[in-house]
Design a protein around this motif. Structure first.
Motif, PDB file in Angstrom:
ATOM      1  N   GLY A  42       0.814  -1.198   0.000  1.00 22.87           N
ATOM      2  CA  GLY A  42       0.000   0.000   0.000  1.00 22.87           C
ATOM      3  C   GLY A  42       0.852   1.254   0.000  1.00 22.87           C
ATOM      4  N   PRO A  43       0.243   2.392  -0.325  1.00 20.83           N
ATOM      5  CA  PRO A  43       1.003   3.655  -0.320  1.00 20.83           C
ATOM      6  C   PRO A  43       1.653   3.958   1.027  1.00 20.83           C
ATOM      7  N   LEU A  44       0.996   3.585   2.136  1.00 18.44           N
ATOM      8  CA  LEU A  44       1.584   3.831   3.450  1.00 18.44           C
ATOM      9  C   LEU A  44       2.830   2.983   3.661  1.00 18.44           C
ATOM     10  N   ASP A  45       2.812   1.733   3.157  1.00 16.79           N
ATOM     11  CA  ASP A  45       4.000   0.878   3.249  1.00 16.79           C
ATOM     12  C   ASP A  45       5.149   1.448   2.428  1.00 16.79           C
ATOM     13  N   VAL A  46       4.823   1.961   1.231  1.00 13.72           N
ATOM     14  CA  VAL A  46       5.850   2.555   0.377  1.00 13.72           C
ATOM     15  C   VAL A  46       6.428   3.800   1.044  1.00 13.72           C
ATOM     16  N   LEU A  47       5.545   4.608   1.642  1.00 12.64           N
ATOM     17  CA  LEU A  47       6.012   5.814   2.330  1.00 12.64           C
ATOM     18  C   LEU A  47       6.908   5.458   3.507  1.00 12.64           C
ATOM     19  N   GLN A  48       6.547   4.424   4.244  1.00 18.70           N
ATOM     20  CA  GLN A  48       7.369   4.007   5.384  1.00 18.70           C
ATOM     21  C   GLN A  48       8.722   3.498   4.923  1.00 18.70           C
ATOM     22  N   ALA A  49       8.736   2.719   3.825  1.00 17.93           N
ATOM     23  CA  ALA A  49      10.004   2.204   3.303  1.00 17.93           C
ATOM     24  C   ALA A  49      10.896   3.352   2.828  1.00 17.93           C
ATOM     25  N   GLY A  50      10.297   4.330   2.157  1.00 20.11           N
ATOM     26  CA  GLY A  50      11.079   5.465   1.700  1.00 20.11           C
ATOM     27  C   GLY A  50      11.611   6.309   2.840  1.00 20.11           C
ATOM     28  N   TRP A  51      10.793   6.468   3.877  1.00 20.75           N
ATOM     29  CA  TRP A  51      11.221   7.279   5.013  1.00 20.75           C
ATOM     30  C   TRP A  51      12.329   6.594   5.803  1.00 20.75           C
ATOM     31  N   SER A  52      12.221   5.286   5.976  1.00 18.54           N
ATOM     32  CA  SER A  52      13.222   4.559   6.760  1.00 18.54           C
ATOM     33  C   SER A  52      14.578   4.529   6.052  1.00 18.54           C
ATOM     34  N   ASP A  53      14.573   4.562   4.718  1.00 16.80           N
ATOM     35  CA  ASP A  53      15.820   4.542   3.954  1.00 16.80           C
ATOM     36  C   ASP A  53      16.043   5.876   3.239  1.00 16.80           C
ATOM     37  N   ALA A  54      15.587   6.965   3.856  1.00 19.33           N
ATOM     38  CA  ALA A  54      15.667   8.276   3.201  1.00 19.33           C
ATOM     39  C   ALA A  54      17.103   8.660   2.864  1.00 19.33           C
ATOM     40  N   GLY A  55      18.026   8.418   3.796  1.00 23.88           N
ATOM     41  CA  GLY A  55      19.426   8.746   3.531  1.00 23.88           C
ATOM     42  C   GLY A  55      19.996   7.948   2.382  1.00 23.88           C
ATOM     43  N   LEU A  56      19.628   6.663   2.320  1.00 22.36           N
ATOM     44  CA  LEU A  56      20.095   5.797   1.238  1.00 22.36           C
ATOM     45  C   LEU A  56      19.574   6.284  -0.108  1.00 22.36           C
ATOM     46  N   PHE A  57      18.291   6.629  -0.162  1.00 24.93           N
ATOM     47  CA  PHE A  57      17.709   7.112  -1.405  1.00 24.93           C
ATOM     48  C   PHE A  57      18.302   8.455  -1.802  1.00 24.93           C
ATOM     49  N   LEU A  58      18.605   9.291  -0.835  1.00 23.12           N
ATOM     50  CA  LEU A  58      19.193  10.593  -1.143  1.00 23.12           C
ATOM     51  C   LEU A  58      20.565  10.436  -1.788  1.00 23.12           C
ATOM     52  N   GLN A  59      21.407   9.589  -1.200  1.00 26.67           N
ATOM     53  CA  GLN A  59      22.735   9.356  -1.762  1.00 26.67           C
ATOM     54  C   GLN A  59      22.651   8.737  -3.153  1.00 26.67           C
ATOM     55  N   ALA A  60      21.769   7.742  -3.301  1.00 31.02           N
ATOM     56  CA  ALA A  60      21.615   7.089  -4.603  1.00 31.02           C
ATOM     57  C   ALA A  60      21.066   8.063  -5.639  1.00 31.02           C
ATOM     58  N   GLY A  61      20.098   8.903  -5.227  1.00 31.48           N
ATOM     59  CA  GLY A  61      19.534   9.875  -6.152  1.00 31.48           C
ATOM     60  C   GLY A  61      20.558  10.908  -6.604  1.00 31.48           C
ATOM     61  N   LEU A  62      21.410  11.355  -5.677  1.00 31.62           N
ATOM     62  CA  LEU A  62      22.455  12.309  -6.048  1.00 31.62           C
ATOM     63  C   LEU A  62      23.445  11.691  -7.021  1.00 31.62           C
ATOM     64  N   ARG A  63      23.782  10.432  -6.808  1.00 32.46           N
ATOM     65  CA  ARG A  63      24.730   9.767  -7.707  1.00 32.46           C
ATOM     66  C   ARG A  63      24.119   9.585  -9.091  1.00 32.46           C
ATOM     67  N   THR A  64      22.865   9.133  -9.132  1.00 34.87           N
ATOM     68  CA  THR A  64      22.206   8.962 -10.423  1.00 34.87           C
ATOM     69  C   THR A  64      21.991  10.306 -11.102  1.00 34.87           C
ATOM     70  N   GLY A  65      21.605  11.326 -10.331  1.00 29.57           N
ATOM     71  CA  GLY A  65      21.408  12.653 -10.893  1.00 29.57           C
ATOM     72  C   GLY A  65      22.686  13.234 -11.469  1.00 29.57           C
ATOM     73  N   THR A  66      23.810  12.995 -10.804  1.00 30.29           N
ATOM     74  CA  THR A  66      25.098  13.483 -11.318  1.00 30.29           C
ATOM     75  C   THR A  66      25.419  12.842 -12.664  1.00 30.29           C
ATOM     76  N   ALA A  67      25.203  11.523 -12.760  1.00 33.20           N
ATOM     77  CA  ALA A  67      25.454  10.827 -14.023  1.00 33.20           C
ATOM     78  C   ALA A  67      24.510  11.320 -15.109  1.00 33.20           C
ATOM     79  N   ALA A  68      23.238  11.543 -14.758  1.00 32.83           N
ATOM     80  CA  ALA A  68      22.259  11.992 -15.747  1.00 32.83           C
ATOM     81  C   ALA A  68      22.600  13.389 -16.258  1.00 32.83           C
ATOM     82  N   VAL A  69      22.955  14.296 -15.363  1.00 34.76           N
ATOM     83  CA  VAL A  69      23.305  15.661 -15.776  1.00 34.76           C
ATOM     84  C   VAL A  69      24.577  15.642 -16.625  1.00 34.76           C
ATOM     85  N   GLY A  70      25.551  14.809 -16.239  1.00 35.57           N
ATOM     86  CA  GLY A  70      26.768  14.698 -17.037  1.00 35.57           C
ATOM     87  C   GLY A  70      26.485  14.192 -18.443  1.00 35.57           C
ATOM     88  N   GLY A  71      25.661  13.150 -18.554  1.00 37.73           N
ATOM     89  CA  GLY A  71      25.304  12.632 -19.870  1.00 37.73           C
ATOM     90  C   GLY A  71      24.509  13.631 -20.685  1.00 37.73           C
TER      91      GLY A  71
END
Length: 260
Positions: A42-71
């Motif tokens: 459910g959306p609440l489960d997805v929100l909880q998973a995202g919140w619990s791993d917020a730091g992990l997603f932030l680091q991964a998003g920055l890395r992917t965003g850097t590669a995307a902007v470079g490309g």
């Protein structure tokens, strides 16, 4: 309510209301039908998973965003230079344009192993995949804009014995700005997709990982809630890059053509 706020409300409220309805139906169905979370959280489960791993997603998003902007930036530079070359000669365009189409039609999964062999694992390979995926729209849009010149203006430049570079710099490039910006908008979204797909195959080795790795890992471990969260973060990243490019493009057009 002032006019800008009213306009913002008219634009933002309908999609937000639809999103709220869809999320409510989604949550209700998962509860009423007792769907297992590994099949459809459910959306609440997805929100909880995202919140619990917020730091992990932030680091991964920055890395992917850097590669995307470079490309994306690489595709913008190379695409514009290639289009300038195509605009100089019909023979060059006819000879080389089919190979530009090759970049759009070849499956990236087919050449990703070659990229790993040539460049190894890491950021450079992900940027290269993003560059390949996002290059063609720039070439096509910029070439179209450079060739969409008023024949009367072209005759005027030739009347004054203007050289190729003068015509390109003072006539073709200024007229091609809207086309280039349109291609950049399309290319920016493809650059994010290319970076995520590139991470599926090339990754970053032991130096870290991006959203593509999180998506694959979550799918393999059947952590569907974290998989949905990773997809949602990837969508936000794509919207952020597209929005930034669109805003910059709109500013350039306003400065280039005035209020009109």
């Amino acid at each position: 309510m002032t006019s800008p706020l009213r306009t913002l409300a008219q634009v933002a409220l309908p999609p937000l209301l639809l999103l709220a309805i869809v999320l409510g139906i989604w949550q209700g169905l998962t509860v009423a039908l007792e769907i297992e979370p590994y099949l459809l959280p459910g959306p609440l489960d997805v929100l909880q998973a995202g919140w619990s791993d917020a730091g992990l997603f932030l680091q991964a998003g920055l890395r992917t965003g850097t590669a995307a902007v470079g490309g994306f930036l690489a595709s913008l530079v190379v695409g514009c230079l290639t289009a300038c070359l195509f605009a100089q000669s019909v023979w060059i365009r006819r000879s080389c344009y089919p190979y530009a189409i090759f970049l759009q039609t070849v499956p990236i999964v087919a050449i990703a192993p070659l990229i790993v062999v040539w460049c190894g694992y890491g950021m450079q390979s992900v940027i290269l995949v993003s560059f390949i995926v996002s290059l063609f729209p720039i070439i096509t849009s910029a070439t179209t804009g450079l060739l969409a010149v008023d024949p009367d203006l072209l005759d005027l430049f030739h009347l004054y014995d203007a050289g190729r570079m003068t015509v390109l710099r003072k006539l073709r490039l200024p007229g091609a700005v809207p086309y280039i910006i349109s291609g950049a908008r399309t290319s920016s979204g493809l650059a994010v997709i290319g970076a995520i797909v590139g991470e599926f195959f090339t990754g970053y080795g032991s130096s870290g990982y991006g959203l593509g790795y999180l998506i694959m890992q979550s799918s393999t471990l059947l952590k569907t809630d974290r998989l949905f969260a990773a997809v949602f973060v990837s969508t936000l990243l794509g919207l952020a890059v597209f929005g930034a490019v669109s805003a910059i493009g709109a500013g350039i057009l306003r400065r280039w053509y005035g209020s009109e």
